[in-house]
Design a protein around this motif. Structure first.
Motif, PDB file in Angstrom:
ATOM      1  N   TYR A 186       0.811  -1.231   0.000  1.00 48.91           N
ATOM      2  CA  TYR A 186       0.000   0.000   0.000  1.00 48.91           C
ATOM      3  C   TYR A 186       0.843   1.281   0.000  1.00 48.91           C
ATOM      4  O   TYR A 186       0.508   2.226  -0.712  1.00 48.91           O
ATOM      5  CB  TYR A 186      -0.960   0.013   1.183  1.00 48.91           C
ATOM      6  CG  TYR A 186      -2.249  -0.744   1.006  1.00 48.91           C
ATOM      7  CD1 TYR A 186      -2.288  -1.984   0.377  1.00 48.91           C
ATOM      8  CD2 TYR A 186      -3.434  -0.242   1.498  1.00 48.91           C
ATOM      9  CE1 TYR A 186      -3.473  -2.695   0.246  1.00 48.91           C
ATOM     10  CE2 TYR A 186      -4.628  -0.939   1.376  1.00 48.91           C
ATOM     11  CZ  TYR A 186      -4.642  -2.160   0.746  1.00 48.91           C
ATOM     12  OH  TYR A 186      -5.823  -2.840   0.622  1.00 48.91           O
ATOM     13  N   PRO A 187       1.909   1.379   0.802  1.00 46.56           N
ATOM     14  CA  PRO A 187       2.666   2.640   0.788  1.00 46.56           C
ATOM     15  C   PRO A 187       3.261   2.983  -0.578  1.00 46.56           C
ATOM     16  O   PRO A 187       3.590   4.140  -0.827  1.00 46.56           O
ATOM     17  CB  PRO A 187       3.779   2.402   1.820  1.00 46.56           C
ATOM     18  CG  PRO A 187       3.230   1.360   2.735  1.00 46.56           C
ATOM     19  CD  PRO A 187       2.398   0.468   1.850  1.00 46.56           C
ATOM     20  N   ILE A 208      -0.901   6.024   3.469  1.00 43.23           N
ATOM     21  CA  ILE A 208      -0.451   4.836   4.189  1.00 43.23           C
ATOM     22  C   ILE A 208       1.066   4.962   4.254  1.00 43.23           C
ATOM     23  O   ILE A 208       1.777   4.642   3.308  1.00 43.23           O
ATOM     24  CB  ILE A 208      -0.873   3.522   3.487  1.00 43.23           C
ATOM     25  CG1 ILE A 208      -2.365   3.520   3.179  1.00 43.23           C
ATOM     26  CG2 ILE A 208      -0.441   2.319   4.318  1.00 43.23           C
ATOM     27  CD1 ILE A 208      -3.273   3.437   4.360  1.00 43.23           C
ATOM     28  N   ARG A 209       1.558   5.453   5.372  1.00 42.30           N
ATOM     29  CA  ARG A 209       2.978   5.793   5.499  1.00 42.30           C
ATOM     30  C   ARG A 209       3.868   4.568   5.681  1.00 42.30           C
ATOM     31  O   ARG A 209       5.014   4.565   5.246  1.00 42.30           O
ATOM     32  CB  ARG A 209       3.183   6.764   6.649  1.00 42.30           C
ATOM     33  CG  ARG A 209       2.395   8.058   6.518  1.00 42.30           C
ATOM     34  CD  ARG A 209       2.787   8.794   5.230  1.00 42.30           C
ATOM     35  NE  ARG A 209       1.955   9.936   4.969  1.00 42.30           N
ATOM     36  CZ  ARG A 209       2.295  11.187   5.226  1.00 42.30           C
ATOM     37  NH1 ARG A 209       3.453  11.454   5.769  1.00 42.30           N
ATOM     38  NH2 ARG A 209       1.460  12.156   4.929  1.00 42.30           N
ATOM     39  N   ALA A 210       3.375   3.562   6.379  1.00 35.41           N
ATOM     40  CA  ALA A 210       4.183   2.362   6.626  1.00 35.41           C
ATOM     41  C   ALA A 210       3.267   1.204   6.964  1.00 35.41           C
ATOM     42  O   ALA A 210       2.174   1.400   7.501  1.00 35.41           O
ATOM     43  CB  ALA A 210       5.155   2.608   7.784  1.00 35.41           C
ATOM     44  N   VAL A 243      -0.931   5.554   9.361  1.00 36.35           N
ATOM     45  CA  VAL A 243      -1.717   6.355   8.417  1.00 36.35           C
ATOM     46  C   VAL A 243      -1.647   7.816   8.828  1.00 36.35           C
ATOM     47  O   VAL A 243      -1.789   8.146  10.007  1.00 36.35           O
ATOM     48  CB  VAL A 243      -3.194   5.884   8.429  1.00 36.35           C
ATOM     49  CG1 VAL A 243      -4.036   6.700   7.473  1.00 36.35           C
ATOM     50  CG2 VAL A 243      -3.283   4.404   8.117  1.00 36.35           C
ATOM     51  N   ARG A 244      -1.443   8.683   7.837  1.00 36.11           N
ATOM     52  CA  ARG A 244      -1.505  10.120   8.095  1.00 36.11           C
ATOM     53  C   ARG A 244      -2.005  10.798   6.833  1.00 36.11           C
ATOM     54  O   ARG A 244      -1.408  10.656   5.769  1.00 36.11           O
ATOM     55  CB  ARG A 244      -0.146  10.696   8.460  1.00 36.11           C
ATOM     56  CG  ARG A 244      -0.250  12.182   8.768  1.00 36.11           C
ATOM     57  CD  ARG A 244       1.023  12.723   9.405  1.00 36.11           C
ATOM     58  NE  ARG A 244       0.830  14.100   9.791  1.00 36.11           N
ATOM     59  CZ  ARG A 244       1.210  15.142   9.045  1.00 36.11           C
ATOM     60  NH1 ARG A 244       1.803  14.952   7.890  1.00 36.11           N
ATOM     61  NH2 ARG A 244       1.000  16.367   9.465  1.00 36.11           N
ATOM     62  N   ALA A 245      -3.082  11.542   6.953  1.00 33.11           N
ATOM     63  CA  ALA A 245      -3.652  12.268   5.814  1.00 33.11           C
ATOM     64  C   ALA A 245      -3.326  13.759   5.971  1.00 33.11           C
ATOM     65  O   ALA A 245      -2.197  14.109   6.279  1.00 33.11           O
ATOM     66  CB  ALA A 245      -5.144  12.002   5.710  1.00 33.11           C
ATOM     67  N   ARG A 298      -0.973  11.141  13.223  1.00 30.55           N
ATOM     68  CA  ARG A 298      -0.885   9.844  12.558  1.00 30.55           C
ATOM     69  C   ARG A 298      -1.631   8.822  13.385  1.00 30.55           C
ATOM     70  O   ARG A 298      -1.724   8.938  14.613  1.00 30.55           O
ATOM     71  CB  ARG A 298       0.558   9.424  12.323  1.00 30.55           C
ATOM     72  CG  ARG A 298       1.293   9.093  13.569  1.00 30.55           C
ATOM     73  CD  ARG A 298       2.776   8.811  13.299  1.00 30.55           C
ATOM     74  NE  ARG A 298       3.332   8.322  14.544  1.00 30.55           N
ATOM     75  CZ  ARG A 298       3.864   7.139  14.708  1.00 30.55           C
ATOM     76  NH1 ARG A 298       3.977   6.311  13.699  1.00 30.55           N
ATOM     77  NH2 ARG A 298       4.318   6.754  15.871  1.00 30.55           N
ATOM     78  N   LEU A 299      -2.181   7.848  12.701  1.00 28.79           N
ATOM     79  CA  LEU A 299      -2.879   6.749  13.342  1.00 28.79           C
ATOM     80  C   LEU A 299      -2.042   5.491  13.181  1.00 28.79           C
ATOM     81  O   LEU A 299      -1.536   5.216  12.091  1.00 28.79           O
ATOM     82  CB  LEU A 299      -4.249   6.522  12.696  1.00 28.79           C
ATOM     83  CG  LEU A 299      -5.228   7.693  12.729  1.00 28.79           C
ATOM     84  CD1 LEU A 299      -6.473   7.352  11.927  1.00 28.79           C
ATOM     85  CD2 LEU A 299      -5.585   8.053  14.157  1.00 28.79           C
TER      86      LEU A 299
END
Length: 157
Positions: free
Chosen positions: A31-32, A38-40, A53-55, A60-61
């Motif tokens: 996904y990244p 989707i950062r990692a 996740v960070r938008a 970040r989540l």
């Protein structure tokens, strides 16, 4: 309305075969490569992992994921979520003419106390943040699928 309960639904229509879409969506560690938010992704086992996740918003989540259903015949991928989001998320992939119809569904609550406290005021902002993330995800998946080599077609016998 409970400001800490989020139900997201969306449909993506893609000009790619369902099997290719399913394969891309099943490959969580990939996904990244195509979804900027989707950062990692870390895989802990065949059915468990974690996504960061960070938008647009400055937080970040970190979400622990456990596969609940992985069914290529039905075109369904579903995970349970724990951590900063608690709930479930599901992709349903089906043929749609020459392409694919992808339905996304998510039912989640914030797991982090700060997000629960902010929800009464920021619920619409959190929903808008999610909408931006989904638009970018669709755009990234379209580009990712277009860049993949097509399966060879059988030639004349």
């Amino acid at each position: 309305m409970d400001p800490n309960h989020y139900r997201f639904r969306g449909v993506w229509r893609l000009a790619a075969p369902p099997a290719a879409v399913y394969t891309a969506l099943e490959d969580l560690p990939g996904y990244p490569l195509w979804w900027p938010e989707i950062r990692a992704v870390r895989r802990f086992g065949p059915d468990t992992g974690e996504a960061v996740v960070r938008a647009l918003l400055p937080y970040r989540l970190v979400i622990a994921l456990t596969a609940v259903r992985r069914d290529p015949a039905a075109g369904v991928l579903e995970v349970a979520m724990r951590g900063d989001l608690v709930g479930w998320s599901r992709w349903t992939i089906e043929a749609d003419g020459a392409g694919t119809r992808v339905r996304f569904e998510e039912d989640a609550r914030p797991g982090r106390a700060l997000l629960r406290r902010l929800a009464p005021v920021l619920h619409p902002v959190f929903r808008a943040n999610h909408a931006v993330m989904m638009r970018r995800g669709r755009r990234g998946l379209v580009a990712h699928l277009a860049a993949r080599p097509a399966a060879p077609r059988p030639g004349p016998g």
